[in-house]
Design an enzyme around this catalytic site. Structure first.
Site, PDB file in Angstrom:
ATOM      1  N   LYS A 115       2.105   2.103  -5.112  1.00 43.44           N
ATOM      2  CA  LYS A 115       2.843   1.888  -6.127  1.00 43.44           C
ATOM      3  C   LYS A 115       2.164   2.117  -7.482  1.00 43.44           C
ATOM      4  O   LYS A 115       2.707   2.517  -8.469  1.00 43.44           O
ATOM      5  CB  LYS A 115       3.108   0.234  -6.059  1.00 43.44           C
ATOM      6  CG  LYS A 115       4.108   0.074  -4.661  1.00 43.44           C
ATOM      7  CD  LYS A 115       4.427  -1.414  -4.631  1.00 43.44           C
ATOM      8  CE  LYS A 115       3.296  -2.228  -4.610  1.00 43.44           C
ATOM      9  NZ  LYS A 115       2.556  -1.908  -3.136  1.00 43.44           N
ATOM     10  N   GLN A 175       2.260  -5.901  -3.356  1.00 43.63           N
ATOM     11  CA  GLN A 175       2.491  -5.909  -1.848  1.00 43.63           C
ATOM     12  C   GLN A 175       3.726  -5.233  -1.648  1.00 43.63           C
ATOM     13  O   GLN A 175       4.167  -4.322  -2.141  1.00 43.63           O
ATOM     14  CB  GLN A 175       2.448  -7.193  -1.272  1.00 43.63           C
ATOM     15  CG  GLN A 175       1.555  -8.107  -1.399  1.00 43.63           C
ATOM     16  CD  GLN A 175       0.539  -8.565  -2.711  1.00 43.63           C
ATOM     17  OE1 GLN A 175       1.553  -9.263  -3.192  1.00 43.63           O
ATOM     18  NE2 GLN A 175      -0.448  -8.410  -3.069  1.00 43.63           N
ATOM     19  N   GLY A 217      -4.103  -4.186  -4.819  1.00 47.97           N
ATOM     20  CA  GLY A 217      -5.221  -3.273  -5.167  1.00 47.97           C
ATOM     21  C   GLY A 217      -4.550  -1.974  -5.455  1.00 47.97           C
ATOM     22  O   GLY A 217      -4.582  -1.337  -5.070  1.00 47.97           O
ATOM     23  N   HIS A 218      -4.112  -1.941  -6.844  1.00 47.85           N
ATOM     24  CA  HIS A 218      -3.373  -0.836  -7.214  1.00 47.85           C
ATOM     25  C   HIS A 218      -4.260   0.337  -7.601  1.00 47.85           C
ATOM     26  O   HIS A 218      -5.007   0.164  -8.631  1.00 47.85           O
ATOM     27  CB  HIS A 218      -2.363  -1.271  -8.410  1.00 47.85           C
ATOM     28  CG  HIS A 218      -1.274  -1.921  -8.022  1.00 47.85           C
ATOM     29  ND1 HIS A 218      -0.437  -2.700  -8.671  1.00 47.85           N
ATOM     30  CD2 HIS A 218      -1.115  -2.317  -6.552  1.00 47.85           C
ATOM     31  CE1 HIS A 218       0.368  -3.602  -8.003  1.00 47.85           C
ATOM     32  NE2 HIS A 218       0.218  -3.180  -6.819  1.00 47.85           N
ATOM     33  N   ASP A 246       0.625  -1.215   0.079  1.00 47.09           N
ATOM     34  CA  ASP A 246       0.038   0.100  -0.076  1.00 47.09           C
ATOM     35  C   ASP A 246       0.926   1.379  -0.160  1.00 47.09           C
ATOM     36  O   ASP A 246       0.324   2.148   0.443  1.00 47.09           O
ATOM     37  CB  ASP A 246      -0.942   0.047   1.185  1.00 47.09           C
ATOM     38  CG  ASP A 246      -1.857  -0.938   1.271  1.00 47.09           C
ATOM     39  OD1 ASP A 246      -2.408  -1.590   0.330  1.00 47.09           O
ATOM     40  OD2 ASP A 246      -1.930  -1.824   2.522  1.00 47.09           O
TER      41      ASP A 246
HETATM   42  P1  IMP Z   1      -2.482 -12.710   1.638  1.00 48.19           P
HETATM   43  O1  IMP Z   1      -1.639 -12.100   0.798  1.00 48.19           O
HETATM   44  O2  IMP Z   1      -3.956 -12.349   1.502  1.00 48.19           O
HETATM   45  O3  IMP Z   1      -2.122 -14.052   2.114  1.00 48.19           O
HETATM   46  O4  IMP Z   1      -2.039 -11.899   3.146  1.00 48.19           O
HETATM   47  C1  IMP Z   1      -0.990 -11.907   3.656  1.00 48.19           C
HETATM   48  C2  IMP Z   1      -0.680 -10.584   4.334  1.00 48.19           C
HETATM   49  O5  IMP Z   1      -0.362  -9.584   3.424  1.00 48.19           O
HETATM   50  C3  IMP Z   1      -1.579  -9.718   5.226  1.00 48.19           C
HETATM   51  O6  IMP Z   1      -1.061  -9.305   6.292  1.00 48.19           O
HETATM   52  C4  IMP Z   1      -2.463  -8.765   4.266  1.00 48.19           C
HETATM   53  O7  IMP Z   1      -2.928  -7.865   4.461  1.00 48.19           O
HETATM   54  C5  IMP Z   1      -1.158  -8.481   3.493  1.00 48.19           C
HETATM   55  N1  IMP Z   1      -1.292  -8.281   1.954  1.00 48.19           N
HETATM   56  C6  IMP Z   1      -1.840  -8.798   0.974  1.00 48.19           C
HETATM   57  N2  IMP Z   1      -1.951  -8.011  -0.079  1.00 48.19           N
HETATM   58  C7  IMP Z   1      -1.707  -6.760   0.505  1.00 48.19           C
HETATM   59  C8  IMP Z   1      -1.567  -5.490  -0.492  1.00 48.19           C
HETATM   60  O8  IMP Z   1      -1.670  -5.454  -1.568  1.00 48.19           O
HETATM   61  N3  IMP Z   1      -1.285  -4.649   0.358  1.00 48.19           N
HETATM   62  C9  IMP Z   1      -1.098  -4.692   1.591  1.00 48.19           C
HETATM   63  N4  IMP Z   1      -1.184  -5.781   2.381  1.00 48.19           N
HETATM   64  C10 IMP Z   1      -1.252  -6.839   1.531  1.00 48.19           C
END
Ligand code: IMP
Length: 427
Positions: free
Chosen positions: A16, A223, A40-41, A13
């Site tokens: 990017k 991420q 979620g870009h 977040d």
């Molecule tokens: P997962 O990727 O859904 O398995 O989540 C694992 C961890 O990564 C959690 O803490 C999510 O909140 C975090 N996470 C996954 N995708 C994002 C993103 O695009 N932005 C911020 N945090 C993310």
């Protein structure tokens, strides 16, 4: 021609999407190399706001080839939905979008397992996006995954899927979740498979041909570094490699083909989900950053935890990614803060740490050592030249540059493309 990897230098977040959109203008190809629809870009273009989950943000620029690489885990139903939504809004998607035939598929049982495992972990949960990311990468590593190319071979797909559904239904029942219907999944997936067929390519050959031809490639990380499965705050991480090295394994380009690494960091820090966050502010400062910065997840709507800029993690991100340029986002969110802090080290007992400890039990006990900076208390949203920023803002940015150890090339002071300061003299 510079091939650039753009990565998040914090916990995701970082804004990017905003910077990718700027860099995509110059690129010929834009490649997503890891993650899935957990991302979620957000991009503001032509007076409109777009949130992209799987499709590279380059799609908003005409004439760019956008590739979903082999390292991405693709929920094909979500992808079709995203394509249709963008088309309805006038975005052209045809031969400009390419989907790697070896990308793994996110299946309905992955999402159910993700949800169920999180629920059963109770307080120890990771706080995942419940998009099935962990179980999908788990199947990939266990060599039981289904891939995009399987979708294009109906008889073979049905055979493999049947076996996978049977095994996963046993698992789901044991975890207290309902069993899934093989026929329904087969029908739904083969239907979207027919829709996606024209987009499917051997992306490894395609990307390498572009390298040979000297075309400019932008690798779009999702991420952030601290969510990397190897380099992040394990187990509170995602299941892929959001770091710069991930661009090679997630697309098939050799390391020597990458020339620049742009690290995006917010002018403060946020995190969604669980896990340690040393500079978190569970107070008025955190609430102010959350409100002014509109810190709510674009994928799940969850409120993001907020805190001061942490130079220990940005320094670490510079090291593991080889960041050559920094992009600093959301500087304007700090415009009304009377005082700012930057963590330059952590104290644990009597030890002073300038690097991130690997052991979370140690990280949890870390107390940030802050440097304080006076706020500039003025509007930066109209500023377009570094020299026109308030002197106090320059001092704050200079501290980020110095502590991180990489020059600043871009600063964003608002959500729109034009709310950007390009820094020419490599501060
Ligand atoms: P997962 O990727 O859904 O398995 O989540 C694992 C961890 O990564 C959690 O803490 C999510 O909140 C975090 N996470 C996954 N995708 C994002 C993103 O695009 N932005 C911020 N945090 C993310």
């Amino acid at each position: 021609m510079a091939n650039t990897v753009l990565i998040g230098g914090q916990w995701g977040d970082e804004g990017k999407g905003r910077i990718i959109d700027l860099l995509a203008e110059r690129a010929d190809l834009v490649v997503r190399y890891q993650g899935g629809s957990n991302a979620g870009h957000e991009v503001h273009a032509g007076g409109q706001k777009y949130v992209l989950h799987l499709i590279p943000s380059g799609i908003l620029h005409a004439g760019k080839i956008c590739i979903i690489g082999n390292g991405v885990v693709v929920d094909p139903i979500e992808l079709v939905h995203e394509i249709r939504q963008l088309r309805r809004r006038g975005v052209k998607i045809s031969t400009n979008l390419k989907l790697s035939e070896t990308a793994h598929l996110v299946m309905p049982y992955h999402k159910l397992l993700d949800e169920r495992r999180e629920f059963l972990k109770g307080k120890g949960r990771i706080g995942t996006t419940k998009r099935g990311i962990g179980p999908a990468y788990g199947d990939k590593a266990s060599r039981t995954g289904l891939r995009v190319l399987d979708l294009l071979q109906p008889a073979r797909f049905r055979k493999r899927l049947k076996q996978r559904v049977e095994e996963n239904n046993r698992l789901l029942r044991a975890l207290g979740a309902p069993a899934l219907s093989f026929e329904k999944i087969a029908r739904d997936y083969l239907r979207v498979g027919r829709f996606l067929k024209p987009f499917v390519v051997n992306s490894v050959v395609l990307v390498n041909a572009a390298v040979e031809e000297g075309r400019e490639i932008l690798f779009e990380g999702a991420q952030g570094t601290l969510l990397d499965i190897d380099f992040g705050t394990y187990p509170f991480v995602t299941s892929s490699h959001p770091t710069a090295g991930g661009a090679c394994v997630g697309s098939g380009v050799p390391p020597g083909a990458i020339h620049e690494v742009v690290g995006v960091v917010k002018a403060y820090t946020t995190r969604v989900g669980e896990g340690p966050f040393p500079t978190e502010q569970r107070n008025g400062v955190g609430r102010e950053l959350q409100t002014v910065g509109d810190e709510f997840g674009r994928t799940t709507g969850r409120a993001r935890r907020c805190g001061w800029f942490d130079a220990v993690i940005s320094r670490y991100a510079r090291m593991v990614n080889g960041i050559t340029k920094l992009a600093i986002t959301k500087l304007d969110v700090l415009d009304r803060m009377p005082e700012l802090k930057i963590a330059v080290a952590y104290r644990v007992g009597r030890k002073l740490l300038r690097t991130l400890p690997a052991d979370l039990e140690v990280l949890k006990r870390c107390v940030p050592v802050y440097q304080r900076y006076p706020g500039w208390l003025s509007d930066t949203t109209k500023v377009r030249r570094y020299a026109d920023l308030p002197k106090k803002a320059q001092t704050y940015l200079e501290a980020i540059r110095r502590e991180t150890g990489a020059p600043i090339s871009v600063i964003s002071v608002g959500p729109k493309r034009e709310d950007t300061i390009y820094v020419k003299n490599k501060r």
